[in-house]
Design a protein around this motif. Structure first.
Motif, mmCIF file in Angstrom:
data_model
loop_
_atom_site.group_PDB
_atom_site.id
_atom_site.type_symbol
_atom_site.label_atom_id
_atom_site.label_comp_id
_atom_site.label_asym_id
_atom_site.label_seq_id
_atom_site.Cartn_x
_atom_site.Cartn_y
_atom_site.Cartn_z
ATOM 1 N N GLN A 21 7.509 -3.412 40.230
ATOM 2 C CA GLN A 21 6.958 -2.150 39.634
ATOM 3 C C GLN A 21 5.786 -1.879 40.348
ATOM 4 N N TRP A 22 5.503 -0.635 40.777
ATOM 5 C CA TRP A 22 4.167 -0.308 41.157
ATOM 6 C C TRP A 22 3.251 0.335 40.333
ATOM 7 N N ASP A 23 3.115 -0.402 39.349
ATOM 8 C CA ASP A 23 2.156 0.089 38.170
ATOM 9 C C ASP A 23 0.591 -0.271 38.509
ATOM 10 N N VAL B 5 1.593 5.040 37.898
ATOM 11 C CA VAL B 5 2.534 4.207 38.697
ATOM 12 C C VAL B 5 2.419 4.815 40.285
ATOM 13 N N GLU B 6 2.280 4.065 41.136
ATOM 14 C CA GLU B 6 2.367 4.779 42.624
ATOM 15 C C GLU B 6 3.560 5.072 42.922
ATOM 16 N N ARG B 7 3.882 6.383 43.411
ATOM 17 C CA ARG B 7 5.289 6.740 43.635
ATOM 18 C C ARG B 7 6.130 6.743 42.283
ATOM 19 N N GLY B 8 5.558 6.993 41.264
ATOM 20 C CA GLY B 8 6.228 6.968 40.035
ATOM 21 C C GLY B 8 6.489 8.356 39.438
ATOM 22 N N VAL C 180 2.134 -3.524 44.426
ATOM 23 C CA VAL C 180 1.689 -4.227 45.669
ATOM 24 C C VAL C 180 0.119 -3.793 46.334
ATOM 25 N N ASN C 181 0.031 -2.774 46.046
ATOM 26 C CA ASN C 181 -1.313 -2.258 46.291
ATOM 27 C C ASN C 181 -2.300 -2.869 45.250
ATOM 28 N N VAL C 182 -2.850 -3.980 45.416
ATOM 29 C CA VAL C 182 -3.776 -4.703 44.219
ATOM 30 C C VAL C 182 -5.151 -4.265 44.252
ATOM 31 N N VAL D 245 2.930 -10.465 47.896
ATOM 32 C CA VAL D 245 1.790 -10.302 48.797
ATOM 33 C C VAL D 245 2.039 -9.219 49.737
ATOM 34 N N LYS D 246 1.499 -7.938 49.732
ATOM 35 C CA LYS D 246 1.237 -6.923 50.681
ATOM 36 C C LYS D 246 -0.113 -7.164 51.552
ATOM 37 N N ALA D 247 0.138 -7.753 52.647
ATOM 38 C CA ALA D 247 -1.216 -8.140 53.476
ATOM 39 C C ALA D 247 -1.147 -7.257 54.754
ATOM 40 N N SER E 296 -1.507 -4.384 55.708
ATOM 41 C CA SER E 296 -0.546 -3.296 55.609
ATOM 42 C C SER E 296 -1.281 -2.010 54.963
ATOM 43 N N GLU E 297 -1.355 -0.899 55.414
ATOM 44 C CA GLU E 297 -1.957 -0.062 54.940
ATOM 45 C C GLU E 297 -3.279 -0.023 54.198
ATOM 46 N N ASN E 298 -4.223 -0.471 54.977
ATOM 47 C CA ASN E 298 -5.417 -0.846 54.562
ATOM 48 C C ASN E 298 -5.577 -2.060 53.859
ATOM 49 N N TRP F 193 6.415 -12.478 50.716
ATOM 50 C CA TRP F 193 5.346 -11.997 51.877
ATOM 51 C C TRP F 193 6.052 -10.707 52.388
ATOM 52 N N ARG F 194 5.446 -9.535 52.159
ATOM 53 C CA ARG F 194 6.208 -8.337 52.728
ATOM 54 C C ARG F 194 6.001 -8.168 54.207
ATOM 55 N N CYS F 195 6.944 -7.522 54.613
ATOM 56 C CA CYS F 195 6.987 -7.419 56.383
ATOM 57 C C CYS F 195 6.783 -5.892 56.414
ATOM 58 N N PHE F 196 6.268 -5.275 55.705
ATOM 59 C CA PHE F 196 5.782 -3.750 55.975
ATOM 60 C C PHE F 196 4.489 -3.870 56.679
ATOM 61 N N VAL F 197 4.382 -4.232 58.013
ATOM 62 C CA VAL F 197 3.234 -4.360 58.557
ATOM 63 C C VAL F 197 3.269 -3.615 59.751
ATOM 64 N N ILE G 42 11.669 -7.565 53.270
ATOM 65 C CA ILE G 42 12.015 -6.697 54.505
ATOM 66 C C ILE G 42 12.538 -5.233 54.102
ATOM 67 N N LYS G 43 12.068 -4.335 54.213
ATOM 68 C CA LYS G 43 12.690 -3.095 53.833
ATOM 69 C C LYS G 43 13.615 -2.893 54.706
ATOM 70 N N ASN G 44 14.735 -2.065 53.911
ATOM 71 C CA ASN G 44 16.025 -2.036 54.500
ATOM 72 C C ASN G 44 15.934 -1.046 55.814
ATOM 73 N N MET H 123 11.462 1.941 59.239
ATOM 74 C CA MET H 123 10.114 3.153 58.927
ATOM 75 C C MET H 123 9.962 2.692 57.464
ATOM 76 N N ASP H 124 10.492 3.527 56.770
ATOM 77 C CA ASP H 124 9.771 3.696 55.341
ATOM 78 C C ASP H 124 10.799 4.393 54.353
ATOM 79 N N PHE H 125 12.079 3.835 53.938
ATOM 80 C CA PHE H 125 12.906 4.398 52.748
ATOM 81 C C PHE H 125 13.107 5.988 52.989
ATOM 82 N N GLN I 102 12.553 7.608 44.214
ATOM 83 C CA GLN I 102 13.093 8.420 45.156
ATOM 84 C C GLN I 102 11.980 9.217 45.847
ATOM 85 N N GLU I 103 11.108 8.298 46.332
ATOM 86 C CA GLU I 103 9.934 8.970 46.872
ATOM 87 C C GLU I 103 10.346 10.010 48.121
ATOM 88 N N TYR I 104 10.988 9.602 48.897
ATOM 89 C CA TYR I 104 11.626 10.302 50.044
ATOM 90 C C TYR I 104 12.989 11.141 49.796
HETATM 91 O O1 GCW Z 1 6.431 4.090 51.221
HETATM 92 C C1 GCW Z 1 5.141 3.802 51.303
HETATM 93 C C2 GCW Z 1 4.442 4.392 50.105
HETATM 94 C C3 GCW Z 1 3.273 3.641 49.591
HETATM 95 C C4 GCW Z 1 3.691 2.218 49.438
HETATM 96 C C5 GCW Z 1 4.162 1.680 50.628
HETATM 97 C C6 GCW Z 1 4.637 0.210 50.378
HETATM 98 C C7 GCW Z 1 2.818 0.786 47.428
HETATM 99 O O2 GCW Z 1 3.931 5.610 50.419
HETATM 100 O O3 GCW Z 1 2.929 4.159 48.505
HETATM 101 O O4 GCW Z 1 2.499 1.423 48.517
HETATM 102 O O5 GCW Z 1 5.164 2.522 51.367
HETATM 103 O O6 GCW Z 1 5.509 0.177 50.375
HETATM 104 O O7 GCW Z 1 3.557 -0.672 50.436
#
Ligand code: GCW
Length: 667
Positions: A138-140, A146-149, A189-191, A269-271, A273-275, A306-310, A347-349, A352-354, A380-382
């Motif tokens: 959940q990104w609540d 909800v982030e991207r809700g 994940v953005n805490v 943990v999102k560490a 990553s994106e500030n 531990w997320r790899c979205f770094v 690891i995201k699929n 880049m980013d979904f 369905q963010e993108y």
């Molecule tokens: O897709 C991006 C989103 C962010 C998200 C980030 C992530 C939770 O735009 O909103 O933050 O990915 O996966 O951490």
């Protein structure tokens, strides 16, 4: 009518066919269960409820075997924990599971078959999930957003408090367990500041209550944590993973958290990553960061995800040497083998980013000595933000079937993430949730299919997208052949349709900044996020080759490396992800890139029109509310698709000066 939407795929509509009703009543008149606990109670509740709704009777539940036809439900300790078998015949029937959770899954399986009016007599099945951990993120946020809700507010929080509506959480847990989900994180994940306190007494009692609700449905609760919690809530001046004070802080936290919430699964943990804060601040790497937490969690069996979205989200767009696609691999491959046993990398699929189309992340198949989860996004963010109808399973199927060649031909992603290939002790799949407090959970009613399908697919990745859609349609909208035919024709091509009218040939993005909705081709082109298309008057695409580009292709095993490296062999649909080519470049389809762009964009809009006609023809087959809701969204989808078509076509016509061969309207 709202209730119909709320029930999603657990409609349990009355079945009128007399011989089928008799068959069920005969097979399932009496249920004998020896073992009882809260999970099995949930299974029995469900069975009674479902049979009452569909057939109009409640089975008798007894503890001892009697001399009449009945279904015996039992735990079989020789089974794997989540395995179950069902054998049904008119004398004596059995549902055996390796645990009470497996029995719950078996019951949902039976109800799924009954909803579809499948023949049950003679049924003999054995089910074992392919993936051990099947998780939802959940990104609540605790302010209730909800982030991207795209389906209303959070069902978990309101005004920085846990929501009083516990029933809603209960109903969500039930929906998730009906498709085999067994783990969940309940915060973004953005805490942020307040959410950092979820691991303190301010909120732990309510975390425990929430965990108890999920546990009844066999679901383990996890929390996302703030890497800088030692500073934010501990009053320390550092979060350095090698600092003894920091280590002591986390040990105390872990001890206390497990005192209050003994069934907690662990931390996500999102560490860096994106500030978000992370070990980089202290000159430490991610293994040092993760292992420090892992040691604190270890005594309680807790896991660290531990997320790899770094990646560098502050890059200079002028800098052509930095390639965001490379980032996850560049950061984590050198650390392969240095993570503790209770750490798992998420690891995201794609790299880049979904996006609507991306290659598979080369980290999957790269890492050999590290536990890993694959991460999808159901939200369905993108992909149209649940205002566009897009069936996501076909996309995920391609990811799971992708051959990494990690151990020679046939080392598919689905084999790796199941843990089979590298013998991982933690493995599984996770996805970002698409639900909120909208009365139909997902905003777009058809987006319920993506949640349903996610659960079914990760339980058994060999199911086809068609099979999953079919069983969902029958349960959600009934068995009528017209309904099945039209809905299948609507959902099956919908991902390709969306791709047709949005960003072409794997290049991605071209969306408005921040909210990511609607076309804006240069929206991110001169920004710091590393997401560029590099279109000029001659051509477009990102050169990620070793020969002349960023070298990203070298992150794949040899077979894929050369497949992507050469323009001649690179698959059309990913061409612009890997290569910068002229507009006149000929695709394998025989069309030029520019003509392909025009054609797909005109075609995409026509496909939406045809989708709408099919939906229109369904109006008499369902309640007005569901029909109207989807229809309104389709109307919007059409308008938005036209916007995409015209902006993309016009932009590339103006850049290239090349006319459409068919002289259609371009502005
Ligand atoms: O897709 C991006 C989103 C962010 C998200 C980030 C992530 C939770 O735009 O909103 O933050 O990915 O996966 O951490």
């Amino acid at each position: 009518d709202q209730l119909t939407s709320y029930r999603a795929w657990l409609q349990y509509n009355p079945i009128n066919q007399q011989d089928y009703r008799e068959e069920i009543m005969h097979l399932l008149s009496t249920i004998c269960v020896k073992d009882r606990n809260e999970v099995i109670d949930r299974a029995l509740d469900e069975l009674s409820f479902g049979l009452d709704q569909m057939i109009g009777y409640k089975p008798a539940v007894v503890r001892n075997e009697e001399d009449r036809s009945m279904l015996i439900i039992m735990i079989d300790p020789t089974y794997k924990a989540e395995m179950y078998t069902i054998n049904l015949n008119s004398e004596k029937s059995m549902l055996r599971g390796g645990s009470s959770r497996a029995i719950l899954y078996g019951v949902f399986h039976l109800l799924r078959l009954i909803q579809q009016q499948s023949k049950l007599t003679g049924l003999s099945i054995k089910e074992v999930p392919k993936n051990a951990i099947r998780m939802i993120n959940q990104w609540d946020d605790m302010n209730g957003s909800v982030e991207r809700g795209y389906a209303g507010e959070s069902i978990f929080y309101k005004d920085y408090q846990f929501s009083k509506d516990r029933q809603r959480i209960y109903d969500y847990a039930r929906l998730l367990s009906s498709v085999g989900i067994n783990a969940i994180t309940i915060n973004n994940v953005n805490v942020h500041q307040i959410e950092s306190k979820l691991i303190t007494d301010t909120y732990l009692a309510e975390v425990k209550q929430t965990s108890d609700i999920f546990n009844q449905f066999g679901i383990t609760l996890f929390l996302s944590i703030n890497y800088a919690a030692p500073i934010e809530i501990g009053g320390l001046d550092s979060a350095d993973p090698l600092d003894p004070k920091v280590r002591a802080f986390w040990k105390d936290i872990a001890q206390h958290v497990y005192e209050v919430v003994p069934n907690l699964g662990g931390f996500l943990v999102k560490a860096d990553s994106e500030n978000r804060p992370g070990p980089f601040t202290y000159g430490r790497n991610h293994a040092e960061g993760a292992n420090m937490l892992a040691e604190a969690m270890e005594p309680y069996g807790g896991k660290v995800i531990w997320r790899c979205f770094v990646y560098n989200c502050k890059q200079d767009w002028r800098d052509r040497t930095t390639d965001r696609a490379r980032a996850a691999y560049d950061h984590f491959m050198p650390l392969d083998g240095s993570f503790n046993d209770n750490v798992v990398l998420q690891i995201k699929n794609g790299p880049m980013d979904f996006q609507v189309r991306e290659p598979v992340s080369p980290l999957i198949g790269g890492l050999e000595k590290t536990n890993q989860f694959l991460e999808f996004q159901i939200a369905q963010e993108y992909l149209g933000q649940q205002r566009h109808l897009v069936y996501l399973i076909p996309q995920w199927k391609e990811v799971l079937e992708f051959d990494t060649f990690a151990k020679g031909e046939g080392t598919t992603v689905k084999q790796i993430v199941s843990g089979d290939v590298f013998d991982n002790n933690i493995s599984g799949i996770v996805a970002v949730s698409n639900i909120g407090n909208d009365y139909n959970w997902t905003g777009h009613t058809i987006a319920q299919l993506n949640l349903y399908g996610y659960g079914r697919l990760i339980w058994n990745p060999d199911l086809t997208a068609e099979e999953i859609a079919l069983e969902w349609i029958k349960q959600t909208f009934g068995n009528h052949p017209t309904v099945i035919k039209l809905l299948m024709e609507i959902v099956m091509p919908s991902w390709e349709t969306y791709e047709n009218y949005t960003s072409p040939l794997g290049i991605g993005w071209m969306v408005n900044v921040n909210h990511h909705y609607g076309p804006n081709i240069d929206g991110y082109e001169y920004m710091a996020w590393g997401t560029y298309h590099f279109a000029d008057r001659n051509g477009l695409g990102v050169d990620r080759t070793q020969e002349t580009g960023t070298g990203y292709t070298s992150q794949y095993h040899q077979e894929n490396q050369s497949l992507y490296e050469q323009v001649e062999t690179c698959p059309d649909e990913l061409l612009l992800f890997f290569h910068h080519v002229p507009y006149t470049h000929k695709l394998k389809s025989g069309k030029t890139v520019i003509q392909h762009i025009y054609d797909t964009h005109f075609q995409g809009v026509e496909q939406v029109q045809s989708m709408m006609e099919k939906w229109e023809a369904l109006s008499s087959f369902m309640d007005a509310k569901r029909h109207q809701d989807v229809q309104e969204r389709l109307n919007h989808q059409l308008e938005n698709a036209k916007e995409w078509r015209d902006i993309i076509n016009t932009y590339f016509y103006r850049k290239s000066g090349i006319a459409d061969r068919h002289n259609r309207t371009i502005y």
